[in-house]
Structures are given as structure tokens and as C-alpha cells.
Design an enzyme around this catalytic site. Structure first.
Site, PDB file in Angstrom:
ATOM      1  N   SER A 123       0.843  -1.203   0.000  1.00  0.00           N
ATOM      2  CA  SER A 123       0.000   0.000   0.000  1.00  0.00           C
ATOM      3  C   SER A 123       0.873   1.245   0.000  1.00  0.00           C
ATOM      4  CB  SER A 123      -0.863  -0.014   1.265  1.00  0.00           C
ATOM      5  OG  SER A 123      -1.460   1.243   1.474  1.00  0.00           O
ATOM      6  N   TYR A 148      -1.984  -1.087  10.853  1.00  0.00           N
ATOM      7  CA  TYR A 148      -2.211  -1.673   9.519  1.00  0.00           C
ATOM      8  C   TYR A 148      -1.053  -1.329   8.589  1.00  0.00           C
ATOM      9  CZ  TYR A 148      -3.778  -1.911   4.700  1.00  0.00           C
ATOM     10  OH  TYR A 148      -3.826  -2.158   3.340  1.00  0.00           O
ATOM     11  N   LYS A 152       2.174  -3.697   6.521  1.00  0.00           N
ATOM     12  CA  LYS A 152       2.579  -3.695   5.099  1.00  0.00           C
ATOM     13  C   LYS A 152       4.088  -3.462   4.982  1.00  0.00           C
ATOM     14  CE  LYS A 152      -1.359  -4.608   3.399  1.00  0.00           C
ATOM     15  NZ  LYS A 152      -1.571  -5.940   2.853  1.00  0.00           N
TER      16      LYS A 152
HETATM   17  P1  NAD Z   1     -10.779  -7.661   1.494  1.00  0.00           P
HETATM   18  O1  NAD Z   1     -10.948  -7.634   2.973  1.00  0.00           O
HETATM   19  O2  NAD Z   1     -11.972  -7.477   0.646  1.00  0.00           O
HETATM   20  O3  NAD Z   1     -10.050  -9.014   1.062  1.00  0.00           O
HETATM   21  C1  NAD Z   1      -9.106  -9.659   1.878  1.00  0.00           C
HETATM   22  C2  NAD Z   1      -9.437 -11.145   1.859  1.00  0.00           C
HETATM   23  O4  NAD Z   1      -8.485 -11.840   2.684  1.00  0.00           O
HETATM   24  C3  NAD Z   1     -10.823 -11.455   2.422  1.00  0.00           C
HETATM   25  O5  NAD Z   1     -11.500 -12.325   1.557  1.00  0.00           O
HETATM   26  C4  NAD Z   1     -10.534 -12.128   3.765  1.00  0.00           C
HETATM   27  O6  NAD Z   1     -11.536 -13.065   4.096  1.00  0.00           O
HETATM   28  C5  NAD Z   1      -9.189 -12.776   3.499  1.00  0.00           C
HETATM   29  N1  NAD Z   1      -8.359 -12.999   4.687  1.00  0.00           N
HETATM   30  C6  NAD Z   1      -8.019 -12.088   5.640  1.00  0.00           C
HETATM   31  N2  NAD Z   1      -7.234 -12.673   6.561  1.00  0.00           N
HETATM   32  C7  NAD Z   1      -7.059 -13.964   6.173  1.00  0.00           C
HETATM   33  C8  NAD Z   1      -6.357 -15.060   6.714  1.00  0.00           C
HETATM   34  N3  NAD Z   1      -5.676 -14.953   7.863  1.00  0.00           N
HETATM   35  N4  NAD Z   1      -6.375 -16.239   6.055  1.00  0.00           N
HETATM   36  C9  NAD Z   1      -7.080 -16.369   4.906  1.00  0.00           C
HETATM   37  N5  NAD Z   1      -7.786 -15.359   4.351  1.00  0.00           N
HETATM   38  C10 NAD Z   1      -7.770 -14.176   4.984  1.00  0.00           C
HETATM   39  O7  NAD Z   1      -9.661  -6.561   1.138  1.00  0.00           O
HETATM   40  P2  NAD Z   1      -9.214  -6.010  -0.296  1.00  0.00           P
HETATM   41  O8  NAD Z   1      -9.623  -4.601  -0.376  1.00  0.00           O
HETATM   42  O9  NAD Z   1      -9.585  -6.946  -1.350  1.00  0.00           O
HETATM   43  O10 NAD Z   1      -7.634  -6.008  -0.083  1.00  0.00           O
HETATM   44  C11 NAD Z   1      -6.804  -7.059  -0.549  1.00  0.00           C
HETATM   45  C12 NAD Z   1      -5.374  -6.781  -0.133  1.00  0.00           C
HETATM   46  O11 NAD Z   1      -4.946  -5.533  -0.671  1.00  0.00           O
HETATM   47  C13 NAD Z   1      -5.170  -6.666   1.375  1.00  0.00           C
HETATM   48  O12 NAD Z   1      -3.925  -7.238   1.708  1.00  0.00           O
HETATM   49  C14 NAD Z   1      -5.145  -5.179   1.615  1.00  0.00           C
HETATM   50  O13 NAD Z   1      -4.433  -4.835   2.775  1.00  0.00           O
HETATM   51  C15 NAD Z   1      -4.445  -4.699   0.346  1.00  0.00           C
HETATM   52  N6  NAD Z   1      -4.741  -3.300   0.042  1.00  0.00           N
HETATM   53  C16 NAD Z   1      -6.034  -2.912  -0.120  1.00  0.00           C
HETATM   54  C17 NAD Z   1      -6.332  -1.578  -0.397  1.00  0.00           C
HETATM   55  C18 NAD Z   1      -7.752  -1.121  -0.567  1.00  0.00           C
HETATM   56  O14 NAD Z   1      -7.978   0.076  -0.623  1.00  0.00           O
HETATM   57  N7  NAD Z   1      -8.736  -1.994  -0.675  1.00  0.00           N
HETATM   58  C19 NAD Z   1      -5.289  -0.648  -0.515  1.00  0.00           C
HETATM   59  C20 NAD Z   1      -3.972  -1.082  -0.365  1.00  0.00           C
HETATM   60  C21 NAD Z   1      -3.705  -2.425  -0.089  1.00  0.00           C
HETATM   61  C1  UD1 Z   2      -7.119   4.767   3.634  1.00  0.00           C
HETATM   62  C2  UD1 Z   2      -5.991   4.310   4.527  1.00  0.00           C
HETATM   63  C3  UD1 Z   2      -4.985   3.530   3.713  1.00  0.00           C
HETATM   64  C4  UD1 Z   2      -5.663   2.390   2.979  1.00  0.00           C
HETATM   65  C5  UD1 Z   2      -6.788   2.961   2.133  1.00  0.00           C
HETATM   66  C6  UD1 Z   2      -7.569   1.898   1.436  1.00  0.00           C
HETATM   67  C7  UD1 Z   2      -5.844   6.033   6.250  1.00  0.00           C
HETATM   68  C8  UD1 Z   2      -5.014   7.107   6.862  1.00  0.00           C
HETATM   69  N1  UD1 Z   2      -5.357   5.439   5.159  1.00  0.00           N
HETATM   70  O1  UD1 Z   2      -6.573   5.661   2.669  1.00  0.00           O
HETATM   71  O2  UD1 Z   2      -4.001   2.990   4.579  1.00  0.00           O
HETATM   72  O3  UD1 Z   2      -4.732   1.707   2.169  1.00  0.00           O
HETATM   73  O4  UD1 Z   2      -7.700   3.680   2.977  1.00  0.00           O
HETATM   74  O5  UD1 Z   2      -8.250   1.091   2.340  1.00  0.00           O
HETATM   75  O6  UD1 Z   2      -6.906   5.711   6.748  1.00  0.00           O
HETATM   76  N2  UD1 Z   2     -12.969  10.939   3.123  1.00  0.00           N
HETATM   77  C9  UD1 Z   2     -14.007  11.789   3.440  1.00  0.00           C
HETATM   78  N3  UD1 Z   2     -15.149  11.231   3.942  1.00  0.00           N
HETATM   79  C10 UD1 Z   2     -15.296   9.892   4.158  1.00  0.00           C
HETATM   80  C11 UD1 Z   2     -14.222   9.030   3.813  1.00  0.00           C
HETATM   81  C12 UD1 Z   2     -13.059   9.594   3.306  1.00  0.00           C
HETATM   82  O7  UD1 Z   2     -13.922  13.002   3.264  1.00  0.00           O
HETATM   83  O8  UD1 Z   2     -16.354   9.455   4.651  1.00  0.00           O
HETATM   84  C13 UD1 Z   2     -11.741  11.520   2.513  1.00  0.00           C
HETATM   85  C14 UD1 Z   2     -10.485  11.273   3.320  1.00  0.00           C
HETATM   86  O9  UD1 Z   2     -10.299  12.283   4.292  1.00  0.00           O
HETATM   87  C15 UD1 Z   2      -9.417  11.272   2.234  1.00  0.00           C
HETATM   88  C16 UD1 Z   2     -10.164  10.707   0.997  1.00  0.00           C
HETATM   89  O10 UD1 Z   2     -11.553  10.901   1.276  1.00  0.00           O
HETATM   90  O11 UD1 Z   2      -9.029  12.588   1.909  1.00  0.00           O
HETATM   91  C17 UD1 Z   2      -9.903   9.221   0.775  1.00  0.00           C
HETATM   92  O12 UD1 Z   2     -10.152   8.512   1.981  1.00  0.00           O
HETATM   93  P1  UD1 Z   2     -10.173   6.914   2.057  1.00  0.00           P
HETATM   94  O13 UD1 Z   2     -11.019   6.371   0.986  1.00  0.00           O
HETATM   95  O14 UD1 Z   2     -10.501   6.530   3.464  1.00  0.00           O
HETATM   96  O15 UD1 Z   2      -8.671   6.509   1.705  1.00  0.00           O
HETATM   97  P2  UD1 Z   2      -7.305   6.993   2.349  1.00  0.00           P
HETATM   98  O16 UD1 Z   2      -7.506   7.729   3.620  1.00  0.00           O
HETATM   99  O17 UD1 Z   2      -6.511   7.646   1.281  1.00  0.00           O
END
Ligand code: NAD
Ligand code: UD1
Length: 336
Positions: A123, A148, A152
Site C-alpha cells: 500500500s 495496519y 505492510k
Molecule cells: P478484502 O478484505 O476485501 O479481502 C481480503 C481477503 O483476505 C478477504 O476475503 C478475507 O476473508 C481474506 N483474509 C483475511 N485474513 C485472512 C487469513 N488470515 N487467512 C485467509 N484469508 C484471509 O480486502 P481487499 O480490499 O480486497 O484487499 C486485498 C489486499 O490488498 C489486502 O492485503 C489489503 O491490505 C491490500 N490493500 C487494499 C487496499 C484497498 O484500498 N482496498 C489498498 C492497499 C492495499
Molecule cells: C485509507 C488508509 C490507507 C488504505 C486505504 C484503502 C488512512 C489514513 N489510510 O486511505 O491505509 O490503504 O484507505 O483502504 O486511513 N474521506 C471523506 N469522507 C469519508 C471518507 C473519506 O472526506 O467518509 C476523505 C479522506 O479524508 C481522504 C479521501 O476521502 O481525503 C480518501 O479517503 P479513504 O477512501 O478513506 O482513503 P485513504 O484515507 O486515502
């Protein structure tokens, strides 16, 4: 055969779609702690192809040993993890155990099975509050402000040292910016449990009437309109980046880092307007104080991925908004 951990989740289910479409054989390992088997079933219907599914935990060494014995795995795409920033502040040990211990148990099982190729979901949070914009892969990482984010960075550093000690590994750490959107079919998408923390799911739930209005967290940042700026990337583009990274690390050993972003920064109000325009729906909002831990602006320099992976995000804001709404409108209560 690809091992896809976390393949039932939001991003993982889109990855599964791309893998099956590209004719990979896939085994998904997921404990379904934050996801639903319906996502897997729908992807199989959409593609007309089947995957293997193991319901299990990445921390379960016995489960992993059995899995590597049963399937001839060539590479691992590692998405499994917990991802809520707020929850990680309340329950840091749970996050360290799930994300760090889980990755360690997985890496040990891979080593035992002599599978040394892994793509990891990292991330942009590892950059902390970046000193420079846009963020390149050589922008220094900093100590993340929440558990969190720390998980990472810790897993990245663990894998980096593993490659130093055994150069026959090939590892890709993909630093996601802000993944949004859904598959254009409306069949799979993001289904957060409880009230969403992230911006787009919140907007979508306001649009569908589950929530009353959006709180815009902070209008006094040093950005063009005062609201926070982020690099939103369509989830379909994001998962295509993984296929490109997998191809690259199959040909090139070592430890590789790529930013997966578009290079464009949009403010919260830009996002509200874009959703309203693409879908012809009003999103009521109110300006609120800043959210703790947020930074003003964060966007990628995507040029390393463009040059090395021959991959670039293609889908724009309008598509992100239309696909988010298509998914939410056709699944107002997600998979449940
Ligand atoms: P998500 O929660 O939808 O998917 C994660 C999946 O992992 C789920 O299906 C959950 O059941 C499974 N899981 C969690 N812990 C587990 C374990 N111990 N054993 C087996 N399965 C397990 O999340 P996502 O948004 O799809 O994210 C996927 C990956 O990308 C994660 O590692 C997350 O940290 C990373 N990531 C996500 C975002 C985002 O904004 N969604 C941003 C940066 C990084
Ligand atoms: C957050 C996490 C980041 C994670 C990512 C995806 C933090 C500090 N960072 O990023 O680690 O990888 O989510 O899961 O939490 N906002 C509003 N109203 C809302 C929600 C968000 O104004 O109800 C704004 C936030 O202040 C920000 C932008 O929207 O400026 C994006 O927010 P969000 O979607 O939560 O992502 P990040 O904070 O960038």
C-alpha cells in the site's frame, strides 16, 4: 497453478476474474473473515471457468503444507489480510498476527515447497506523509502512523531480506494507491461490513439511500479546493497490473517494487462531483473537521510500472463512478 490468497475479497475476486479469463489455473485460499463465497461463485459463472477453493487461514501451517502437496503451485498472489486502519488502531496485535505472522507462515510454506515467486498487496501507506509528490518508488518509506500500515512495511522488509539471503526468490511488492470501482458487469464489487471508512463506498451508500450524507473530512488542507487529494485507480486496472508483475518476476529474479496508481490526484469534492455527473444523482455532503491520521495529498508517479511492466491504468474517473454505482445499485446490500 496460481495460489491466490484472499481471492474471495474485493480486489482478490477481481484478480480471480482476470486470472481465469487469461486461462490460469487457480486455487483460492481464503478464510472468508471479510468476504463471501458468492463472489467466487459469481466469478466462475461470469468466466464459465472453475477454480479450486480451500477455506482456510494463511496462519495455518498444516493447511498450507497440504495445499502445496496437493497442487503444483508456480506462484503466489498474496492478497489475504485485514485492512481497516481504525480497527488496527483498536486491535494492533490481531493485525500483527493476521498480516505479519500470516505472511511469515505463508513464506515458510513456500520455501518448504520450493515455490519462490510471490506478488504481495502492499500500500502507498508505507510512504507515510510523503516529502515529495508525485511519489516514486524511491521516495523514502517512513514509519506508518497506524498498525495496519506497519504490517505492510514489515512484510515488505521481511521479503526484501529474504531475497537478500536467497536470490533465487522473485518478489513483487505492489504499492496500491486508492483502489475503487467494480467489474463492469455489476456482479462483483466492494462490500464493506458496517459503515464504510473509505470514500467511494460511503458515497455509493449515500446514493443508494443506506446513508444520509457524506462527511467531507477537512476543507482546510493545502490543496486546490482544501479537501484531501488521492490517486484513485480502477480495481480492474489494478488487477491487470498484477498479471504484468507476475510475468515480469517470472523472467526476472529479485525484489521489485512498483507503484500501482494513475498519476492523477483528485480531491474529495472532485470525486463527489464526478459521481454526481456520471450517475445523475445528488450526493448531499457537509464539511467536517479533518480525520485523524489523514494526509493532504498522495498520488503516484506511475512511470516505473509503465516502463518495466508495460502496464498503465486506462480507466478514467467516469468509468470508476459508473461501475461503482452499477455494482451498488444492483446489489444494494452487497452479497448478503
Ligand atoms: P478484502 O478484505 O476485501 O479481502 C481480503 C481477503 O483476505 C478477504 O476475503 C478475507 O476473508 C481474506 N483474509 C483475511 N485474513 C485472512 C487469513 N488470515 N487467512 C485467509 N484469508 C484471509 O480486502 P481487499 O480490499 O480486497 O484487499 C486485498 C489486499 O490488498 C489486502 O492485503 C489489503 O491490505 C491490500 N490493500 C487494499 C487496499 C484497498 O484500498 N482496498 C489498498 C492497499 C492495499
Ligand atoms: C485509507 C488508509 C490507507 C488504505 C486505504 C484503502 C488512512 C489514513 N489510510 O486511505 O491505509 O490503504 O484507505 O483502504 O486511513 N474521506 C471523506 N469522507 C469519508 C471518507 C473519506 O472526506 O467518509 C476523505 C479522506 O479524508 C481522504 C479521501 O476521502 O481525503 C480518501 O479517503 P479513504 O477512501 O478513506 O482513503 P485513504 O484515507 O486515502
Amino acid at each position: 497453478m496460481i495460489l491466490l490468497t484472499g481471492g474471495a475479497g474485493y480486489i482478490g475476486s477481481h484478480m480471480l476474474f482476470e486470472l481465469l479469463t487469461a486461462n490460469y489455473e487457480v486455487v483460492v485460499l481464503d478464510n472468508l473473515c471479510n468476504s463471501n463465497m458468492t463472489a467466487i461463485n459469481r466469478v466462475q459463472q461470469m468466466t464459465g471457468k472453475a477454480c479450486h477453493f480451500v477455506e482456510g487461514d494463511i496462519r495455518d501451517a498444516g493447511c498450507l503444507t497440504d495445499l502445496f502437496n496437493q497442487y503444483a503451485i508456480d506462484a503466489v498472489l498474496h492478497f489475504a489480510g485485514l485492512k481497516s486502519v481504525g480497527e488496527s488502531v483498536a486491535q494492533p496485535l490481531r493485525y500483527f498476527d493476521n498480516n505479519i505472522t500470516g505472511s511469515l507462515v505463508l513464506l515458510k510454506a513456500m520455501q518448504s515447497a520450493q515455490v519462490k515467486r510471490i506478488v504481495f498487496s502492499s500500500s502507498a501507506t508505507v510512504y507515510g506523509d510523503p516529502a515529495e509528490l508525485p511519489i516514486t518508488e524511491s521516495t523514502p518509506t517512513s514509519m506508518p502512523t497506524n498498525p495496519y500500515g506497519y504490517t505492510k512495511l514489515a512484510v515488505e522488509q521481511m521479503m526484501m531480506q529474504l531475497v537478500d539471503s536467497d536470490p533465487s526468490w522473485s518478489v513483487a511488492a505492489l504499492r496500491y494507491f486508492n483502489p475503487v470501482g467494480a467489474h463492469s458487469s455489476g456482479q462483483i464489487g466492494e462490500d464493506p461490513k458496517g459503515i464504510p471508512n473509505n470514500l467511494l463506498p460511503y458515497i455509493a451508500q449515500v446514493a443508494v439511500g443506506r446513508l444520509q450524507q457524506l462527511s467531507v473530512f477537512g476543507a482546510d488542507y493545502n490543496t486546490p479546493d482544501g479537501t484531501g487529494v488521492r490517486d484513485y485507480i480502477h480495481v480492474v486496472d489494478l488487477v491487470k497490473g498484477h498479471l504484468a508483475a507476475l510475468t515480469y518476476i517470472t523472467a526476472n529474479l529479485g525484489y521489485h517494487i512498483w507503484n500501482l496508481g494513475t498519476g492523477e490526484g483528485y480531491s474529495v469534492l472532485d470525486m463527489v462531483r464526478a459521481f454526481e455527473k456520471a450517475n445523475n444523482i445528488d450526493i448531499p455532503y457537509k464539511l467536517e473537521p479533518r480525520r485523524a491520521g489523514d494526509i493532504a495529498a498522495c498520488y503516484a508517479d506511475p512511470n516505473k510500472a509503465i516502463a518495466e511492466l508495460n502496464w498503465q491504468a486506462e480507466l478514467g474517473l467516469e468509468q470508476m463512478m459508473a461501475d461503482t454505482w452499477h455494482w451498488q445499485r444492483t446489489n444494494p446490500h452487497g452479497y448478503s
